[in-house]
Design a protein around this motif. Structure first.
Motif, PDB file in Angstrom:
ATOM      1  N   LEU A  15       0.826  -1.197   0.000  1.00  0.00           N
ATOM      2  CA  LEU A  15       0.000   0.000   0.000  1.00  0.00           C
ATOM      3  C   LEU A  15       0.865   1.253   0.000  1.00  0.00           C
ATOM      4  O   LEU A  15       2.046   1.201   0.302  1.00  0.00           O
ATOM      5  CB  LEU A  15      -0.905   0.019   1.248  1.00  0.00           C
ATOM      6  N   GLY A  16       0.246   2.388  -0.276  1.00  0.00           N
ATOM      7  CA  GLY A  16       0.956   3.667  -0.220  1.00  0.00           C
ATOM      8  C   GLY A  16       0.298   4.697  -1.101  1.00  0.00           C
ATOM      9  O   GLY A  16      -0.491   4.377  -1.991  1.00  0.00           O
ATOM     10  N   SER A  17       0.629   5.962  -0.860  1.00  0.00           N
ATOM     11  CA  SER A  17       0.070   7.049  -1.666  1.00  0.00           C
ATOM     12  C   SER A  17       0.549   6.943  -3.110  1.00  0.00           C
ATOM     13  O   SER A  17       1.551   6.280  -3.402  1.00  0.00           O
ATOM     14  CB  SER A  17       0.491   8.403  -1.093  1.00  0.00           C
ATOM     15  N   ALA A  18      -0.170   7.625  -3.996  1.00  0.00           N
ATOM     16  CA  ALA A  18       0.271   7.695  -5.390  1.00  0.00           C
ATOM     17  C   ALA A  18       1.676   8.296  -5.428  1.00  0.00           C
ATOM     18  O   ALA A  18       1.965   9.289  -4.759  1.00  0.00           O
ATOM     19  CB  ALA A  18      -0.703   8.551  -6.190  1.00  0.00           C
ATOM     20  N   GLY A  19       2.554   7.660  -6.196  1.00  0.00           N
ATOM     21  CA  GLY A  19       3.917   8.169  -6.317  1.00  0.00           C
ATOM     22  C   GLY A  19       4.868   7.685  -5.244  1.00  0.00           C
ATOM     23  O   GLY A  19       6.030   8.105  -5.215  1.00  0.00           O
ATOM     24  N   TYR A  60      -0.644   5.745 -13.670  1.00  0.00           N
ATOM     25  CA  TYR A  60      -1.072   5.379 -12.319  1.00  0.00           C
ATOM     26  C   TYR A  60      -1.549   3.936 -12.301  1.00  0.00           C
ATOM     27  O   TYR A  60      -2.066   3.436 -13.297  1.00  0.00           O
ATOM     28  CB  TYR A  60      -2.266   6.235 -11.872  1.00  0.00           C
ATOM     29  N   SER A  61      -1.438   3.296 -11.129  1.00  0.00           N
ATOM     30  CA  SER A  61      -2.087   1.993 -10.955  1.00  0.00           C
ATOM     31  C   SER A  61      -3.581   2.204 -10.819  1.00  0.00           C
ATOM     32  O   SER A  61      -4.031   3.089 -10.090  1.00  0.00           O
ATOM     33  CB  SER A  61      -1.553   1.285  -9.705  1.00  0.00           C
ATOM     34  N   VAL A  62      -4.363   1.407 -11.532  1.00  0.00           N
ATOM     35  CA  VAL A  62      -5.816   1.484 -11.475  1.00  0.00           C
ATOM     36  C   VAL A  62      -6.391   0.248 -10.787  1.00  0.00           C
ATOM     37  O   VAL A  62      -7.351   0.337 -10.036  1.00  0.00           O
ATOM     38  CB  VAL A  62      -6.410   1.641 -12.899  1.00  0.00           C
ATOM     39  N   PHE A  63      -5.774  -0.908 -11.040  1.00  0.00           N
ATOM     40  CA  PHE A  63      -6.256  -2.166 -10.453  1.00  0.00           C
ATOM     41  C   PHE A  63      -5.175  -2.762  -9.547  1.00  0.00           C
ATOM     42  O   PHE A  63      -3.980  -2.595  -9.809  1.00  0.00           O
ATOM     43  CB  PHE A  63      -6.599  -3.173 -11.552  1.00  0.00           C
ATOM     44  N   PRO A  64      -5.581  -3.476  -8.501  1.00  0.00           N
ATOM     45  CA  PRO A  64      -4.586  -4.208  -7.707  1.00  0.00           C
ATOM     46  C   PRO A  64      -3.984  -5.337  -8.531  1.00  0.00           C
ATOM     47  O   PRO A  64      -4.702  -6.028  -9.260  1.00  0.00           O
ATOM     48  CB  PRO A  64      -5.399  -4.733  -6.519  1.00  0.00           C
ATOM     49  N   GLY A  83      -2.458   3.617  -5.572  1.00  0.00           N
ATOM     50  CA  GLY A  83      -2.205   4.592  -4.512  1.00  0.00           C
ATOM     51  C   GLY A  83      -3.243   5.673  -4.398  1.00  0.00           C
ATOM     52  O   GLY A  83      -3.464   6.223  -3.321  1.00  0.00           O
ATOM     53  N   SER A  84      -3.916   5.998  -5.509  1.00  0.00           N
ATOM     54  CA  SER A  84      -4.902   7.084  -5.476  1.00  0.00           C
ATOM     55  C   SER A  84      -6.098   6.698  -4.622  1.00  0.00           C
ATOM     56  O   SER A  84      -6.587   5.563  -4.669  1.00  0.00           O
ATOM     57  CB  SER A  84      -5.377   7.402  -6.903  1.00  0.00           C
ATOM     58  N   GLY A 114      -2.938   9.602   1.572  1.00  0.00           N
ATOM     59  CA  GLY A 114      -3.110   8.197   1.197  1.00  0.00           C
ATOM     60  C   GLY A 114      -2.566   7.261   2.266  1.00  0.00           C
ATOM     61  O   GLY A 114      -3.134   6.197   2.531  1.00  0.00           O
ATOM     62  N   THR A 115      -1.445   7.674   2.896  1.00  0.00           N
ATOM     63  CA  THR A 115      -0.885   6.880   3.993  1.00  0.00           C
ATOM     64  C   THR A 115      -1.904   6.767   5.118  1.00  0.00           C
ATOM     65  O   THR A 115      -2.138   5.682   5.664  1.00  0.00           O
ATOM     66  CB  THR A 115       0.390   7.550   4.543  1.00  0.00           C
TER      67      THR A 115
END
Length: 719
Positions: A15-19, A60-64, A83-84, A114-115
């Motif tokens: 897990l984590g924030s975008a970027g 960006y990641s959209v799906f896990p 992350g978003s 996001g964190t």
């Protein structure tokens, strides 16, 4: 690959924030374990994780993404989550089927919104947490300041396992205070050189080692006693104390990494394999009957499908967790949710877009399969004599909605089919065909979430679509008593139509006594109840219908038609066409004709009488009010409050929570329509919010008049 047993499997959510670098870290882990021979990059669009076209488009990641690594005779199933905050559904899915969270933190910015969001979900689901500070090679990275912020937010539970000797462009060394060694790397990263801690770092390392020993000892009485007696713990004892602390969330280990340069990744995987809890050590899940389910290889066969992916040239890829027993290719199972039989084809260990065939997966393991006949996200497949179902993943309420339609109306059916498929991929994309609003509504977690949906429809499905504002589900009610009568009479040769209805309407509140008489304009109307119906309306509130007709003025057989006419008007309110609620109607008189009276006549008479009485009974429009919680950094609090006050919000309270301010308010749904965009703009994307329906409340008089005029204008256009 070999079959791993339950006590050799660990399931981890990334897990984590975008970027923050999750996709890059995942690439380094997969590379380090030998699954791929060359590391891809997000910029080159060739990573194992972000492999969908929309992810390449947005960066960006959209799906896990589900993948695994084999490390030190352990199998680590890892789910790389978007992350978003708009794609929080992926993180929630992952946390529910894994046993450990690794939260990445961008060393340039420290803990972000996001964190905080991710941490709140780990808290809610009681999942262990490891923090991982990334981007240590950035010139803007201030590791010590990041740790100050983390200790302020998460307290003394944040315990350093590692620290960087220096940060910035020259970063190439980490001191590990668990092993009391220093790891160094060449410019290309990869395999580290492990050396003794230099003298100039020893005091700092010993101080952090002592804190680590104290934190580990607190989680086990035996270790605590030994620590008090000897003042130290062995490496294995430290690991045992940390493992127990992870399970109880009493310790949050902090690691360092530079994923982009493949530095620190192998040591992280070593720790994940050696220390984080196994499936068997975590609290047990429960099925829908509340029974505790043990991940037992010898138990009944039960498989839960938590994710569906739609891939070109393949179709549906179904991801599952083995809840009990073991699964093999060719197994015949029963779908507990749909009642259908299903034969499992080839099963795979997951590696992003790649899939590795395996012979068998056992309880606690995660895998995928393809070309299932009738399995949807959330379904459970069971073996013989097992009837378990699982429903433990709960997604947040949507925050953003739009009406959607195909530009070419002939493609409406194709659009609905595509939307339903996409909901299987991401359950936080919700689709509703609203009879009330006369719109097809799509709901999601934010504007970017729905923009991604639109991109996929237009580029993958080749469907031209457009978004429109979502209408607001207002309600209509009355505030005082009123009386009306209406005669419906029509003669056009042959049998005519005749029906006359006299009725009284008044506001209804729960527990009101039945009426005995009314005095209207000096005239008294005695009520003699012949029949009473209390109708719980689908849209909320009630309609109480009382038959008080005496002397045979209206035959009892026409009462259902009268009620139907009133219900038609309740479904399409007299003011704005919205649903009406909380009304009591007393039919006390009327007239009928021996030949011309019929159900249609009384239905039309009742509808018109009700409409006339409603308009004279102090009619009011109600609007939906939502409870709103906004998590915002302190420096943006003033701007956010000012914006909310301009949206007719009522501030209910403020609290501090984990370094952020939590603002609570009540706000009309109408004012929430673009709130996610506005909040992101005001705070630079550093705030988040949640909403929940609270109640219906009266709209202000000026807004009511405007709504009535808008409805009248729409009605004229339709005519």
């Amino acid at each position: 690959m070999r079959v791993y047993q339950t006590n050799e499997i660990k399931n981890i959510a990334l897990l984590g924030s975008a970027g923050s670098g999750k996709t890059t870290l995942a690439e380094s882990m997969i590379y380090g374990s030998g699954i791929i021979k060359r590391r891809g990059t997000v910029e080159a669009k060739n990573t194992v994780s972000d492999y969908f076209p929309v992810e390449h488009e947005y960066g960006y990641s959209v799906f896990p993404t589900v993948f695994h690594v084999e490390w030190n005779n352990k199998k680590l199933n890892i789910i790389d989550c978007p992350g978003s905050d708009d794609f929080i559904g992926g993180a929630i899915t992952a946390l529910n089927v894994t046993d450990q969270a690794v939260i990445l933190i961008n060393g340039q910015y420290g803990p972000e919104v996001g964190t905080q969001n991710n941490f709140r979900y780990t808290e809610k689901l009681h999942k262990p947490v490891i923090f991982l500070i990334n981007q240590l090679d950035s010139d803007k990275c201030d590791f010590d300041n990041v740790m100050v912020n983390m200790n302020a937010i998460y307290g003394s539970k944040c315990v350093q396992i590692q620290y960087p000797v220096s940060t910035g462009a020259g970063f190439n060394a980490i001191v590990d205070v668990l092993l009391m060694k220093m790891y160094t790397w060449g410019p290309e990263g990869g395999m580290p050189t492990i050396v003794d801690i230099p003298a100039e770092e020893m005091d700092k390392a010993m101080e952090l080692h002592k804190l680590l020993v104290e934190a580990a000892a607190e989680n086990d009485e035996t270790l605590m006693e030994k620590f008090f007696e000897e003042g130290a713990l062995s490496e294995d004892e430290l690991r045992e104390g940390i493992r127990k602390g992870l399970v109880t969330r009493s310790i949050f280990p902090v690691f360092c990494v530079c994923a982009g340069k493949d530095m620190g990744v192998r040591r992280l995987m070593e720790f994940l394999g050696n220390v984080v809890p196994f499936v068997s050590e975590m609290p047990k899940l429960h099925n829908t009957r509340g029974e505790e389910i043990v991940a037992d290889t010898n138990g009944p066969e039960s498989v839960y499908f938590f994710k569906t992916g739609l891939e070109p040239h393949i179709g549906e890829v179904s991801y599952f967790k083995v809840m009990s027993g073991k699964i093999k290719s060719g197994d015949d199972l029963t779908n507990a949710d749909r009642g259908s039989k299903e034969r499992i084809g080839q099963i795979f260990a997951c590696a992003g877009a790649n899939r590795i065939p395996v012979d068998e997966l056992v309880a606690g393991d995660i895998g995928c399969t393809v070309k299932l006949k009738d399995v949807k996200t959330g379904n459970t497949l069971n073996g013989k004599d097992c009837e378990w179902r699982f429903d433990f993943i709960k997604y947040p309420n949507p925050k953003f909605s739009r009406a959607i339609k195909a530009v070419n109306t002939a493609e409406t059916e194709k659009l609905m089919s595509a939307l339903l498929r996409m909901h299987q991929e991401d359950p936080t994309w919700l689709v509703e065909q609203s009879k009330e609003l006369r719109q097809t509504i799509v709901r999601g977690q934010g504007e970017f979430h729905l923009r991604t949906l639109k991109w996929r429809l237009e580029n993958n499905e080749k469907l031209a679509i457009k978004f429109e504002p979502t209408r607001i589900p207002y309600r209509e009610t009355i505030t005082k008593m009123s009386r009306a009568e209406y005669r419906h009479k029509k003669q056009s040769g042959g049998a005519g139509q005749f029906g006359e209805v006299h009725l009284i309407v008044e506001p209804y509140a729960e527990g009101m006594p039945d009426p005995t008489s009314y005095k209207i304009n000096g005239q008294e109307f005695k009520i003699n109840i012949k029949g009473r119906e209390e109708i719980n309306l689908e849209w909320g509130g009630k309609l109480v219908f009382i038959n008080s007709v005496v002397g045979g003025a209206i035959d009892a057989r026409f009462m259902p038609a009268i009620l139907k006419g009133i219900m038609e008007r309740m479904e399409h309110g007299p003011l704005t066409g919205s649903y009406a609620r909380d009304v009591r109607v007393i039919v006390y008189d009327g007239k009928m004709h021996p030949v011309d009276s019929n159900e249609l006549s009384f239905m039309l008479a009742a509808r018109n009488a009700f409409s006339a009485a409603f308009k004279e009974a102090g009619p009011k429009i109600l609007e939906p009010i939502y409870d709103l919680e906004v998590y915002v950094p302190s420096d943006y609090m003033g701007d956010v409050m000012s914006d909310l006050q301009g949206r007719r919000a009522l501030i209910m309270g403020m609290d501090s929570e984990a370094g952020y301010q939590k603002l609570q308010a009540k706000i009309p749904l109408k004012e929430l329509s673009n709130y996610s965009i506005s909040l992101s703009s005001l705070t630079g994307g550093r705030a988040s919010f949640t909403t929940k329906f609270a109640s219906y409340e009266l709209v202000p008089n000026d807004l009511q008049q405007k709504l009535i005029e808008e409805h009248a204008a729409e009605a004229e256009e339709e005519e």
